[in-house]
Structures are given as structure tokens and as C-alpha cells.
Design a protein around this motif. Structure first.
Motif, PDB file in Angstrom:
ATOM      1  N   THR A  21       0.868  -1.176   0.000  1.00 49.57           N
ATOM      2  CA  THR A  21       0.000   0.000   0.000  1.00 49.57           C
ATOM      3  C   THR A  21       0.904   1.224   0.000  1.00 49.57           C
ATOM      4  N   ALA A  22       0.370   2.317  -0.515  1.00 52.30           N
ATOM      5  CA  ALA A  22       1.141   3.551  -0.504  1.00 52.30           C
ATOM      6  C   ALA A  22       1.473   3.938   0.935  1.00 52.30           C
ATOM      7  N   ALA A  23       0.512   3.706   1.839  1.00 53.24           N
ATOM      8  CA  ALA A  23       0.727   4.050   3.244  1.00 53.24           C
ATOM      9  C   ALA A  23       1.953   3.351   3.795  1.00 53.24           C
ATOM     10  N   ALA A  24       2.070   2.049   3.540  1.00 58.20           N
ATOM     11  CA  ALA A  24       3.188   1.284   4.076  1.00 58.20           C
ATOM     12  C   ALA A  24       4.511   1.776   3.492  1.00 58.20           C
ATOM     13  N   ALA A  25       4.517   2.090   2.189  1.00 58.12           N
ATOM     14  CA  ALA A  25       5.755   2.548   1.566  1.00 58.12           C
ATOM     15  C   ALA A  25       6.197   3.876   2.179  1.00 58.12           C
ATOM     16  N   VAL A  26       5.231   4.740   2.452  1.00 55.11           N
ATOM     17  CA  VAL A  26       5.573   6.065   2.974  1.00 55.11           C
ATOM     18  C   VAL A  26       6.114   5.971   4.403  1.00 55.11           C
ATOM     19  N   ILE A  27       5.558   5.056   5.209  1.00 51.25           N
ATOM     20  CA  ILE A  27       6.083   4.900   6.581  1.00 51.25           C
ATOM     21  C   ILE A  27       7.000   3.679   6.681  1.00 51.25           C
ATOM     22  N   ALA A  28       7.647   3.333   5.577  1.00 54.17           N
ATOM     23  CA  ALA A  28       8.544   2.168   5.587  1.00 54.17           C
ATOM     24  C   ALA A  28       9.631   2.326   6.646  1.00 54.17           C
ATOM     25  N   ASP A  29      10.049   3.564   6.914  1.00 56.69           N
ATOM     26  CA  ASP A  29      11.072   3.775   7.953  1.00 56.69           C
ATOM     27  C   ASP A  29      10.581   3.301   9.312  1.00 56.69           C
ATOM     28  N   VAL A  30       9.307   3.584   9.627  1.00 57.80           N
ATOM     29  CA  VAL A  30       8.729   3.160  10.899  1.00 57.80           C
ATOM     30  C   VAL A  30       8.527   1.644  10.908  1.00 57.80           C
ATOM     31  N   LEU A  31       7.955   1.139   9.816  1.00 59.78           N
ATOM     32  CA  LEU A  31       7.635  -0.297   9.747  1.00 59.78           C
ATOM     33  C   LEU A  31       8.897  -1.157   9.787  1.00 59.78           C
ATOM     34  N   ALA A  32       9.984  -0.643   9.214  1.00 56.74           N
ATOM     35  CA  ALA A  32      11.228  -1.434   9.160  1.00 56.74           C
ATOM     36  C   ALA A  32      11.756  -1.700  10.561  1.00 56.74           C
ATOM     37  N   LYS A  33      11.424  -0.845  11.509  1.00 54.31           N
ATOM     38  CA  LYS A  33      11.895  -1.049  12.884  1.00 54.31           C
ATOM     39  C   LYS A  33      11.115  -2.168  13.573  1.00 54.31           C
ATOM     40  N   GLU A  34       9.953  -2.508  13.044  1.00 51.54           N
ATOM     41  CA  GLU A  34       9.100  -3.484  13.737  1.00 51.54           C
ATOM     42  C   GLU A  34       8.849  -4.747  12.914  1.00 51.54           C
ATOM     43  N   SER A  35       9.555  -4.870  11.788  1.00 47.32           N
ATOM     44  CA  SER A  35       9.378  -6.058  10.946  1.00 47.32           C
ATOM     45  C   SER A  35      10.729  -6.737  10.759  1.00 47.32           C
ATOM     46  N   ASP A  36      10.688  -8.069  10.600  1.00 49.74           N
ATOM     47  CA  ASP A  36      11.941  -8.787  10.363  1.00 49.74           C
ATOM     48  C   ASP A  36      12.335  -8.756   8.895  1.00 49.74           C
ATOM     49  N   PHE A  37      11.350  -8.505   8.025  1.00 48.19           N
ATOM     50  CA  PHE A  37      11.664  -8.377   6.594  1.00 48.19           C
ATOM     51  C   PHE A  37      10.494  -7.704   5.895  1.00 48.19           C
TER      52      PHE A  37
END
Lengths: 87, 564
Positions: free
Chosen positions: B425-441
Motif C-alpha cells: 500500500t502507498a501508506a506502508a511505503a511512505v512509513i517504511a522507515d517506521v515499519l522497518a523497525k518493527e518487521s523482520d523483513f
């Protein structure tokens, strides 16, 4: 004789696989099983009949069972149709 | 030259073997002993069924399914019942059979949908088989075709193709059929060049003629002159050479020209597809869609059913990675028992992780099943359609709860199982910096990412022109996602169609993608393509591409990949 009004829910209607599976399941019951659709009656134990009826997703049909184990047959048939043959 | 529709790529050159329709003619007679005639008919049914079962057991999976359908037609109680009634009235078995089958053939042929019309071919096939048995005709055996045969036939039936010996048949020419017909699918599975819908093929071609068929262009040349023959021999060599070239990449690691290693894995939809991934030299599975388990059912699959399916894939893959995506469904899919309502806008509606986080019982069951399977291989969990960090947190929390449960029950699982997300989703791509801290991949799903970013349904002809992963907006989404992942040091893959697109390869290498997940047949081609790029050269292309204000499309990149 028992009957039930139903709507076909799976996308492609009675194509080859559902028709064979459904007819095969109905063949196990001793009673007559047929489907009334568009003013015609179709033998529900015959895959050819089911396919020839051209029932589509959304088609309104009446399922009729007549004879021994008619209630069981009706329940089994209704479940398969309502579940869209698991598709 | 004859022309038809190429349905299975490759060049076939060989001697024509005409499969003439044998005359199934007979003189109808009046029966005086109906009971004996009914018995003769029943014997024929049994014999035909036996033939079909023999074909079924020797055939591949697809052919077997078709033969199973034929068996259900042969045994159809209405058909046999009506035929026996006609025989009882004094008609011979042959004409009774023909009358009833022809009735269904004409009903099916007149249907208003393609699927039902195709059934006419199945009934014709069954009728011909039963008539041959009744008339005692030995079928011309396709299985006896000598090496280098080009089969020429009016209609290629599934039972014919089930008889084909691949090593002897150089090509197939049929007067009827199209890309979507059953036998075309089977020809592709067998990798036999095939051309269908060739008008008048049986009239224009004589048995023993040298024939060329081009399964891509649909061209058929009968008795070619020397120059044509040489041209097509060269074409066939190129085709075979290209295939062989790709074969050189089998068993090799996926590395760029300057030695960077990548993971090249496959997208699958069923446990058995894991075997296809391995066959095609995939290094694992980057996306296992689990919807099939739910779509082929009349009720929610149990934990054990799911566990069996995931475990099966894990065992096939051994220590290769297996990323299992949790249920990705919504109101656009037909799963009646889930009680999903039809929505006006299902792609923006109640689906995937949103559904799972509401109906947690279903989600817990799936997570437990995946965790249990993780004891048998290199399994990871992936959540679809993430749009905000709370979804990742809630999902991970549930995974931890399920781990606690299993631990208490003493059931084995991988304590270090990785939990990642789809960035689609566009949302996930835009906050990828935040999500990368909480995902293993991360795994970038380019199909949905393109649709959501461009606000465009590619199935809608009026707006489909907007749908392109090469749009500057989508490319920026992808670049950002990969860069954010790299910053946190987590792996980032791509599992959409774009992962296999040679135009995208230099960009993805330059951005820093670590895993490509593609359909099994694309593996070797992509490995070859990756091997042709250095980081330096890929950076040059990416820099130019990202300067573009409009859609990216570098002809020279495409040309280099396709060899022109």
C-alpha cells in the motif's frame, strides 16, 4: 416429497467439477433428486443434466427430493449448493 | 502456407501423421433381443471406463483430472438410463448412444458461455470412444507415432494427448481449438510446439509430408523449400539454444556480474507448487499464498488441515526459506462461509490483515498452524495489506501469544521464526522507515502497490493506461521501501510481477533489493539477467530512470535482456 428454494453462489455455476461432485454425492441417496430451474426439471444425479441446465451464479432454483432419505438428501444438497461447492 | 493460432511455443519440424477420424459409421438395425443389446451396451460402458481409467493413471495431473470428468460422463445415470430405454424400444446400442450424446452436444454447443460450449468436445470425445468400442474399431494409436511425427488432427482431444509420447511427437497441428482449450494447456505442459485452428489442415497436408509448425506465430508450412527448411531449422536451434543457455544457470547461485549474491525464490499457491519451485531451481519460496486452503472448502479449514499443508511445503523445501503469507481475502473473493459481505469498494474494504485482526479465532488458528509447521523447515510469517504500525504490533503480539500456548502444550516450533510484512500500500511505503523497525523483513507486492499508488484498477480499460510499475510515483515508493529496509538492516524482497521484469532488474539491483520472488518458470531467465549487471552499470541506469518525469521505459535495457 421435500423441497427448498436456493440460489447458486459459486462463480461458474455447475461446470464440470461441481456437476460431477454434486451428482456423485446425490447418487448415494435412494430418493429421486431433481432441480427445477427456468420451468424445466433436471435430474440432479446426472452431471450432463446439471451442465445442460446452464445454471449460473445467482440463478434461483428449487431443489426437490422424493423418496427414501429425502430429508437427508435435501440437507446434503442444500449445504453443497450454499457453500458454492467449496470453490 | 497455412495459418492458425500458436498455442504452445517452439518450432516443430517433422513428417505429418494424419489422425483421420475413423469412420464410426454403422447401419442402424432393429433389435429383437433388447436385453442382450442392453448387456452389450453395458459391457461397452465398462470397457470405455476402463480405457479412460488406464489413461488417467498413466497421465499427468491435468490430464488425469480431465479423464476423471470423462468417466463421470460415461457413467452418467441419466445418459445410460435414457440409452437403455431407447434400446428397450428396439433401437440398437450405437444409434441410441449417438442420439443421446448428440442431444447433449447440441445443447452444450448452443450455450451462451464458453465454458459450457467446451463441454461439447468432451461429450464428442466420450461418444467416439464408446462407438469405437461398440463397433470394435481399433483406434489409430497416437502412442505408436514414430519419432519426429507432426500430429495432424481435426480436433485434438484430451484422451489423444494423454497418449502422446513426448519424445516422438515433434509438433501438433489441429483444425480446431484455441489457446484456452484443454488440449492446448496440455501441449504447453508437455512442451510440444502446437498450432490450432488451422483451417483445412487435413485437406492440405498428406501423411508423410514434411511439415513445419511454429507454435508461437501459428505458421504452418507444408513441404517447405530448402531455404524455408533451413530458416526454420535455424529458428528451432535458436529456440533450443536459448533454453539450453538458461539451463546453464541451473544449480548456480544468483549473483550479479560483480559478485553480489541475491536470493531468487518463487511465488506459490499450493503446497505441491513447492515441488515446482524446486524443479525450476528456485532457492525457496518468497510468497506462499494461503487462500487456496480456504477457497476449496465448505468451512474454515482446521488447524490440523492447515498444518498439514504448510508442513508439506516445508518438507519439500527442506532448509530453503518458505515465507507463508497469512490469509489475504476480502469481499471480492467467494468464500461463502466466512460471511464476507459484498462491499462497494472491496479493495479498500474489510480484507486481509484487517479481517484477521477482527476475527481473531480464525487468525489464531492459522498462526498456530504456521508455527507448528516451522518445526519442519525454514518458515517465516508474512502479514498482507499493512497500512499502519498498529497492525504489525497486533499481529506480532498474537504470534507471541500463540508461541506461549504451544510452549505450554509442549508442541515444537521455531522460536526464532521471522515475522515480516507485505509492503503493498502507498501508506506502508511512505512509513517504511517506521515499519522497518518493527518487521523482520519486507516483501514489496508491486501489483497492489501500483494499483493503490496510482489509484487505478488495471481491469478497468478506461484507466488501465495509468497502471504501470514504471510510473515515477511507484518507482519512488519502491526505492523508498528498499532504502528504509537497508537502513534497518532487514532483508527486502519483491514478490509482484515486476520482480521478473528485465526492465526493473537494474533498478532493483541499484536500489538494493535482496530477494526476488517470481513464478517458477521465470527463475532461470531472471538469474541469467541478474548475472549480466554490475552495480555500477545498474546505478547508471537507475540514476537516469529516476530523473525521468514520466514513465520509465529504456528500450536499450529491454533490448539487452531480450538479445536484440
Amino acid at each position: 416429497m421435500v423441497s427448498k428454494a436456493l440460489v447458486i453462489t459459486n462463480a461458474q455455476g455447475f461446470h464440470m467439477r461441481p456437476a460431477s461432485v454434486f451428482a456423485g454425492a446425490m447418487a448415494k441417496f435412494p430418493c429421486k433428486v431433481f432441480i427445477k430451474f427456468n420451468g424445466n426439471e433436471y435430474n440432479a444425479k446426472s452431471p450432463l443434466n446439471l451442465m445442460a441446465a446452464c445454471m449460473k451464479c445467482g440463478s434461483e432454483i428449487e431443489l426437490v427430493c422424493d423418496g427414501d432419505q429425502e430429508n437427508e438428501a435435501l440437507a446434503a444438497a442444500a449445504e453443497m449448493i450454499q457453500n458454492g461447492f467449496g470453490e | 502456407m497455412l495459418k492458425g493460432t500458436g498455442v504452445s511455443a517452439g518450432i516443430g519440424i517433422g513428417k505429418a501423421l494424419l489422425i483421420e477420424e475413423h469412420s464410426l459409421e454403422y447401419t442402424p438395425v432393429t433389435i429383437t433381443e433388447p436385453q442382450a443389446e442392453i448387456q452389450r451396451f453395458r459391457d461397452a460402458v465398462a470397457a470405455t471406463k476402463k480405457q479412460a481409467e488406464a489413461l488417467r493413471s498413466s497421465a499427468g495431473e491435468k490430464e488425469a483430472e480431465i479423464m476423471l470428468g470423462h468417466i463421470s460422463l460415461i457413467e452418467d445415470p441419466f445418459l445410460t438410463g435414457e440409452i437403455e430405454k431407447l434400446i428397450g424400444g428396439g433401437q440398437c446400442a450405437e444409434s441410441s448412444l449417438e442420439q443421446m450424446c448428440d442431444m447433449f452436444i447440441s445443447i452444450f454447443s448452443a450455450a451462451d458461455d464458453d465454458l459450457t460450449r467446451q463441454r461439447a468436445a468432451d461429450v464428442r470425445d466420450v461418444k467416439a470412444g464408446m462407438l469405437s468400442v461398440l463397433l470394435g474399431i481399433d483406434e489409430v494409436k497416437i502412442s505408436d507415432a514414430p519419432e519426429g511425427s507432426i500430429i495432424v488432427v481435426k480436433e485434438l482431444t484430451p484422451s489423444m494427448i494423454a497418449e502422446i509420447k513426448k519424445e516422438n511427437v515433434a509438433g501438433i497441428i489441429a483444425e480446431t481449438g484455441s489457446t484456452t482449450s484443454h488440449s492446448a494447456i496440455l501441449a504447453r505442459v508437455l512442451e510440444i510446439p502446437a498450432v490450432m485452428s488451422v483451417d483445412g489442415a487435413l485437406m492440405s497436408i498428406m501423411g508423410g509430408d514434411t511439415v513445419i509448425c511454429d507454435g508461437k506465430t501459428g505458421e504452418v508450412i507444408v513441404s517447405p523449400v530448402e531455404s524455408e527448411l533451413n530458416e526454420y531449422i535455424a529458428k528451432r536451434e535458436r529456440f533450443v539454444k536459448e533454453k539450453a543457455e538458461l539451463e546453464q544457470y541451473r544449480g548456480k547461485p544468483t549473483v550479479s556480474a560483480d559478485g553480489t549474491k541475491y536470493e531468487l525464490v518463487c511465488n506459490i499457491g499450493k503446497p505441491d507448487d513447492a515441488a515446482k519451485a524446486v524443479e525450476n531451481d528456485g532457492e525457496g519460496v518468497g510468497l506462499f499464498r494461503t487462500e487456496f486452503l480456504f477457497m476449496d472448502k465448505t468451512s474454515v479449514p482446521t488447524e490440523d488441515e492447515q498444518f498439514d499443508a504448510y508442513k508439506k511445503a516445508a518438507l519439500i523445501l527442506k532448509d530453503r526459506p518458505l515465507i507463508i503469507r497469512t490469509l489475504d481475502i476480502g469481499g471480492d473473493k467467494e468464500i461463502p462461509y466466512l460471511g464476507l459481505e459484498k462491499e462497494d469498494n472491496p479493495f479498500m474494504g474489510f480484507r486481509a490483515i484487517r479481517y484477521c485482526l477482527k476475527y481473531r479465532g480464525l487468525f489464531r488458528t492459522q498462526l498456530r498452524a504456521i508455527l507448528r509447521a516451522s518445526a519442519y523447515g525454514n518458515v517465516s510469517i508474512m502479514f498482507p495489506l499493512i497500512t499502519c504500525v498498529e497492525e504489525v504490533r497486533a499481529g506480532r503480539l498474537l504470534v507471541e501469544e500463540m508461541k506461549d500456548e504451544l510452549r505450554e502444550e509442549g508442541i515444537a516450533f521455531d522460536e526464532n521464526i521471522k515475522v515480516g510484512i507485505m509492503v503493498e500500500t502507498a501508506a506502508a511505503a511512505v512509513i517504511a522507515d517506521v515499519l522497518a523497525k518493527e518487521s523482520d523483513f519486507f516483501s514489496i507486492g508491486t501489483n497492489d502497490l501500483t494499483g493503490y499508488t496510482m489509484a487505478c484498477d488495471r481491469g478497468n480499460g478506461n484507466v488501465a493506461y495509468l497502471y504501470s510499475v514504471m510510473q515515477p510515483s511507484v518507482l519512488r515508493m519502491i526505492r523508498r521501501t528498499i532504502e528504509c529496509a537497508a537502513k534497518e538492516g532487514i532483508p527486502v524482497g519483491m514478490c509482484g510481477e515486476a520482480a521478473a521484469d528485465p526492465l526493473m532488474t537494474p533498478l532493483l539491483i541499484s536500489f538494493g533489493l535482496t530477494e526476488f520472488s517470481v513464478s517458477a518458470p521465470s527463475v532461470l531467465r531472471l538469474r541469467k539477467n541478474i548475472a549480466s549487471w554490475t552495480k555500477e552499470r545498474a546505478d547508471e541506469v537507475a540514476t537516469e530512470a529516476m530523473k525521468l518525469e514520466t514513465r520509465y521505459y529504456f528500450l536499450e535495457v529491454r533490448g539487452a535482456a531480450e538479445g536484440f
